[in-house]
Design a protein around this motif. Sequence first.
Motif, PDB file in Angstrom:
ATOM      1  N   UNK A 174       3.649 -17.750   7.978  1.00 19.20           N
ATOM      2  CA  UNK A 174       3.409 -19.152   7.657  1.00 19.20           C
ATOM      3  C   UNK A 174       1.961 -19.546   7.918  1.00 19.20           C
ATOM      4  N   UNK A 175       1.383 -19.017   8.984  1.00 21.09           N
ATOM      5  CA  UNK A 175       0.000 -19.341   9.328  1.00 21.09           C
ATOM      6  C   UNK A 175      -0.979 -18.666   8.370  1.00 21.09           C
ATOM      7  N   UNK A 176      -0.728 -17.394   8.061  1.00 21.48           N
ATOM      8  CA  UNK A 176      -1.674 -16.601   7.274  1.00 21.48           C
ATOM      9  C   UNK A 176      -1.492 -16.761   5.771  1.00 21.48           C
ATOM     10  N   UNK A 177      -0.297 -17.161   5.339  1.00 20.91           N
ATOM     11  CA  UNK A 177       0.039 -17.114   3.926  1.00 20.91           C
ATOM     12  C   UNK A 177       0.556 -15.730   3.592  1.00 20.91           C
ATOM     13  N   UNK A 178       1.440 -15.649   2.616  1.00 21.51           N
ATOM     14  CA  UNK A 178       2.150 -14.393   2.351  1.00 21.51           C
ATOM     15  C   UNK A 178       1.196 -13.257   1.995  1.00 21.51           C
ATOM     16  N   UNK A 179       0.217 -13.518   1.140  1.00 18.25           N
ATOM     17  CA  UNK A 179      -0.668 -12.453   0.681  1.00 18.25           C
ATOM     18  C   UNK A 179      -1.496 -11.884   1.824  1.00 18.25           C
ATOM     19  N   UNK A 232      11.249 -10.431   2.292  1.00 18.00           N
ATOM     20  CA  UNK A 232      12.170 -10.811   1.215  1.00 18.00           C
ATOM     21  C   UNK A 232      12.459 -12.314   1.250  1.00 18.00           C
ATOM     22  N   UNK A 233      12.614 -12.841   2.439  1.00 18.02           N
ATOM     23  CA  UNK A 233      12.849 -14.274   2.570  1.00 18.02           C
ATOM     24  C   UNK A 233      11.660 -15.069   2.046  1.00 18.02           C
ATOM     25  N   UNK A 234      10.454 -14.600   2.370  1.00 15.07           N
ATOM     26  CA  UNK A 234       9.246 -15.301   1.913  1.00 15.07           C
ATOM     27  C   UNK A 234       9.119 -15.227   0.393  1.00 15.07           C
ATOM     28  N   UNK A 235       9.388 -14.056  -0.181  1.00 15.53           N
ATOM     29  CA  UNK A 235       9.311 -13.899  -1.636  1.00 15.53           C
ATOM     30  C   UNK A 235      10.310 -14.819  -2.324  1.00 15.53           C
ATOM     31  N   UNK A 236      11.520 -14.866  -1.777  1.00 18.25           N
ATOM     32  CA  UNK A 236      12.581 -15.678  -2.375  1.00 18.25           C
ATOM     33  C   UNK A 236      12.245 -17.168  -2.334  1.00 18.25           C
ATOM     34  N   UNK A 237      11.498 -17.574  -1.323  1.00 22.21           N
ATOM     35  CA  UNK A 237      11.215 -19.007  -1.133  1.00 22.21           C
ATOM     36  C   UNK A 237      10.052 -19.502  -1.983  1.00 22.21           C
ATOM     37  N   UNK A 238       9.324 -18.591  -2.649  1.00 20.73           N
ATOM     38  CA  UNK A 238       8.188 -19.014  -3.466  1.00 20.73           C
ATOM     39  C   UNK A 238       8.697 -19.656  -4.747  1.00 20.73           C
ATOM     40  N   UNK A 239       8.342 -20.913  -4.988  1.00 21.08           N
ATOM     41  CA  UNK A 239       8.768 -21.545  -6.246  1.00 21.08           C
ATOM     42  C   UNK A 239       8.013 -20.952  -7.420  1.00 21.08           C
ATOM     43  N   UNK A 240       8.729 -20.664  -8.497  1.00 23.82           N
ATOM     44  CA  UNK A 240       8.104 -20.112  -9.694  1.00 23.82           C
ATOM     45  C   UNK A 240       8.144 -21.149 -10.801  1.00 23.82           C
ATOM     46  N   UNK A 241       6.953 -21.611 -11.167  1.00 27.43           N
ATOM     47  CA  UNK A 241       6.860 -22.606 -12.233  1.00 27.43           C
ATOM     48  C   UNK A 241       7.163 -21.953 -13.573  1.00 27.43           C
TER      49      UNK A 241
END
Length: 315
Positions: free
Chosen positions: A127-132, A172-181
């Motif tokens: 959360x602090x660093x961002x997923x990438x 996997x949780x982080x990937x799933x939570x990314x909204x895809x426009x």
Amino acid sequence: MNTSSPSQPVPSTISDVERDTGVAKETLRVWERRYDFPRPQRDAFGERVYTADQVHKLRLVKRLIDLGYRPGKVIQFGSAELQAMAEQAAGRQQPVSAPHPELHTYIELCKTHQMEALRRKLSQAMLVMGLKNFVIELVAPLTAHLGEAWTGGQLAVFEEHLFSESLQIVMRSAIFSIPQAHHHGAAPRPRILLATLPQERQGLGLLMAEAVFAADGAHCTSLGVQAALPDIVDAARSLHSDIVLLSFSPLANPRQVGDALKELRARLPEAMEIWASGSNAALRKRAAGAAQVYGLADLGKGIAEWRQRTHGQAA
């Protein structure tokens, strides 16, 4: 396990060695016949028992095999030489960025089996660093550090598995939570299919690539590990993929890697790009022109360049 005087290390049974090193019992017996190592003693019941030094060397041999070496090329060396080889080989696979200062903290949580605390700490860092940045700057060096800790006897095989599972849960949780426009009902682009070939059982590198892609807004579909090449071709065509990415560990046979990439190139439409990532020796030869090769930290740049090449079609 044998009993021994308190001043002497207790020798390990073949089951102990299999558990502690990840080398199967049958493999140990084959190495004993073929390479004259390990050379176990026998206990009062005639069962094989192994000294602490032998177990330590076996850990190092297993680590080097995981880094792409063949047993016959390394098993002849002593532990000090094997340790130096492992450090050198692991160093070549380290990301360019500086290692995260708290790597030892994550390892310690695993050693003390505080898995919930480990997952919370990983999630907080993400959360602090961002997923990438989390994947490139923390997860990549952390997995290398994890391998070194296991080689040095600081982690048991099951603890390494627990750690990898925790990493995968968080990612996997982080990937799933990314909204895809979605634009005009279509998924964002590029559309990327990810997989490994049948000889590839390691899925963490594939998941790390997926996380980087997802963070950059790409639409990802993963077939996971050990996907047959015809299935990859069928999926790529059916899903109208823009890019097919295959992840390769050092364990895969370089010739098979090259052959598979060439066959995949021949069976997919010319406009569909093939990307390869990982630390396999075949990729250092630029995959014989059949694929574009990217390191983990370069995947985002690859996405940006793809979007430039497609002149705005990646909406």
